[in-house]
Enzyme design. Sequence first.
Site, mmCIF file in Angstrom:
data_model
loop_
_atom_site.group_PDB
_atom_site.id
_atom_site.type_symbol
_atom_site.label_atom_id
_atom_site.label_comp_id
_atom_site.label_asym_id
_atom_site.label_seq_id
_atom_site.Cartn_x
_atom_site.Cartn_y
_atom_site.Cartn_z
ATOM 1 N N GLY A 1 23.369 -4.096 -13.880
ATOM 2 C CA GLY A 1 24.306 -3.415 -12.989
ATOM 3 C C GLY A 1 23.779 -3.275 -11.572
ATOM 4 O O GLY A 1 22.859 -3.979 -11.177
ATOM 5 N N LEU B 1 25.499 -4.211 -9.051
ATOM 6 C CA LEU B 1 25.734 -5.637 -8.815
ATOM 7 C C LEU B 1 25.804 -5.987 -7.332
ATOM 8 O O LEU B 1 26.259 -5.200 -6.513
ATOM 9 C CB LEU B 1 27.035 -6.060 -9.509
ATOM 10 C CG LEU B 1 27.075 -5.817 -11.020
ATOM 11 C CD1 LEU B 1 28.413 -6.309 -11.605
ATOM 12 C CD2 LEU B 1 25.905 -6.477 -11.738
ATOM 13 N N HIS B 2 25.332 -7.201 -7.044
ATOM 14 C CA HIS B 2 25.383 -7.741 -5.683
ATOM 15 C C HIS B 2 25.806 -9.208 -5.788
ATOM 16 O O HIS B 2 26.062 -9.706 -6.899
ATOM 17 C CB HIS B 2 24.022 -7.574 -4.997
ATOM 18 C CG HIS B 2 22.869 -8.059 -5.828
ATOM 19 N ND1 HIS B 2 22.699 -9.381 -6.153
ATOM 20 C CD2 HIS B 2 21.853 -7.386 -6.434
ATOM 21 C CE1 HIS B 2 21.613 -9.515 -6.895
ATOM 22 N NE2 HIS B 2 21.079 -8.315 -7.089
ATOM 23 N N HIS C 1 24.249 -11.458 -8.580
ATOM 24 C CA HIS C 1 24.865 -11.339 -9.908
ATOM 25 C C HIS C 1 26.217 -12.062 -9.928
ATOM 26 O O HIS C 1 26.543 -12.758 -10.883
ATOM 27 C CB HIS C 1 25.136 -9.864 -10.237
ATOM 28 C CG HIS C 1 23.917 -8.997 -10.348
ATOM 29 N ND1 HIS C 1 23.628 -8.005 -9.451
ATOM 30 C CD2 HIS C 1 22.922 -8.971 -11.265
ATOM 31 C CE1 HIS C 1 22.509 -7.384 -9.815
ATOM 32 N NE2 HIS C 1 22.055 -7.955 -10.904
ATOM 33 N N GLN D 1 10.969 -14.746 -15.786
ATOM 34 C CA GLN D 1 11.867 -14.255 -16.829
ATOM 35 C C GLN D 1 12.587 -15.427 -17.501
ATOM 36 O O GLN D 1 12.737 -15.466 -18.728
ATOM 37 C CB GLN D 1 12.875 -13.291 -16.206
ATOM 38 C CG GLN D 1 13.995 -12.868 -17.115
ATOM 39 C CD GLN D 1 14.792 -11.729 -16.523
ATOM 40 O OE1 GLN D 1 14.355 -10.576 -16.544
ATOM 41 N NE2 GLN D 1 15.958 -12.028 -15.987
HETATM 42 P P1 AMP Z 1 19.202 -7.739 -13.084
HETATM 43 O O1 AMP Z 1 20.472 -6.955 -13.021
HETATM 44 O O2 AMP Z 1 18.284 -7.490 -11.943
HETATM 45 O O3 AMP Z 1 18.539 -7.662 -14.440
HETATM 46 O O4 AMP Z 1 19.621 -9.252 -12.921
HETATM 47 C C1 AMP Z 1 20.575 -9.843 -13.770
HETATM 48 C C2 AMP Z 1 20.580 -11.327 -13.537
HETATM 49 O O5 AMP Z 1 20.913 -11.603 -12.183
HETATM 50 C C3 AMP Z 1 19.209 -11.982 -13.787
HETATM 51 O O6 AMP Z 1 19.388 -13.240 -14.439
HETATM 52 C C4 AMP Z 1 18.679 -12.160 -12.395
HETATM 53 O O7 AMP Z 1 17.755 -13.218 -12.269
HETATM 54 C C5 AMP Z 1 19.946 -12.458 -11.623
HETATM 55 N N1 AMP Z 1 19.760 -12.183 -10.196
HETATM 56 C C6 AMP Z 1 19.273 -11.043 -9.648
HETATM 57 N N2 AMP Z 1 19.181 -11.166 -8.302
HETATM 58 C C7 AMP Z 1 19.612 -12.419 -8.011
HETATM 59 C C8 AMP Z 1 19.746 -13.164 -6.799
HETATM 60 N N3 AMP Z 1 19.432 -12.638 -5.613
HETATM 61 N N4 AMP Z 1 20.225 -14.430 -6.872
HETATM 62 C C9 AMP Z 1 20.556 -14.968 -8.070
HETATM 63 N N5 AMP Z 1 20.454 -14.324 -9.241
HETATM 64 C C10 AMP Z 1 19.984 -13.067 -9.225
#
Ligand code: AMP
Length: 285
Positions: free
Chosen positions: A34, A36-37, A40, A156
């Site tokens: 969550g 989210l940006h 995501h 990851q």
């Molecule tokens: P998180 O909510 O941080 O666990 O991220 C969820 C998913 O979004 C993971 O697969 C992250 O690698 C991906 N993600 C997070 N930040 C970015 C970004 N800036 N660009 C691309 N994917 C992202």
Amino acid sequence: MQTLPVFTELPQLRQFLLTERKAGKRIGLVPTMGALHSGHLSLVQSATEESDCVVVSLFVNPTQFGPNEDFAQYPRTLEQDMMLLSSVGAHLLFLPTVETMYPRNSATFIEVGPISELWEGEHRPGHFRGVATVVLKLLNIVGPDLAFFGQKDYQQVCVIRQMVDDLNVPVELRVCPTVREPDGLAMSSRNRYLSAQERADSLVLSQSLNHARKRIRNEQVYNREQILAEMRHIIESAENAVLDYIALVDPENLQPLQTLSESQKILALLAVRIGTTRLIDNAIF
Ligand code: AMP
């Protein structure tokens, strides 16, 4: 815009997905925590291109946070997240509680081995055990054909790929490029912790990666120690920055490269604390 169906309980989610699968739909899963940006949302967009039913999970997973980390403070912006997910065409949100994901008698965890012990694993003991466990649970619950992850969290992806291969999990992984702010900072839910000065300081991460790329690929400087020293120097130029690690590694196994060369693919990895906020970034060149 349609309201986004939200499932919090497993039986209802499973029933819904069974119907989708019987209708021949390809299911795509995008796991998130969550806040989210656009990073995501780019994963969700990729998922909509390749699947007919895009499931986004939103779960701030306690088992991947260390005791002194930011689990309690982690940003939670559910209403806005739901609006964003609807706007990019997600089909449903899986929003489990901690009790649903980890019932009281839950005792099984996934250990992925050496790839999870390097870099992030070394600095965040137990982190990848929590990540692997929750991702395997999500894959088992949703049973997607495809699962989407970001290159932003490169290690990851390596850990999840190892787990999926080792345990014969029937899913195809997709890795989407890192989405950045116009000035180069990799988007992250944790960026919102940064003060104005820290936000300015945080640019040293992408600057040091870009510097390494330029020195190695444009200027053909293959002296590993020199490149690392220059990258460190850029990081240390920011008042609030403290380096956790910086490395030039083999993108396949994350082992440090002893020598650099024109033909060798290089993954530059780094983790930096900006004040109390820990940021990671990487680049392949
Ligand atoms: P998180 O909510 O941080 O666990 O991220 C969820 C998913 O979004 C993971 O697969 C992250 O690698 C991906 N993600 C997070 N930040 C970015 C970004 N800036 N660009 C691309 N994917 C992202």
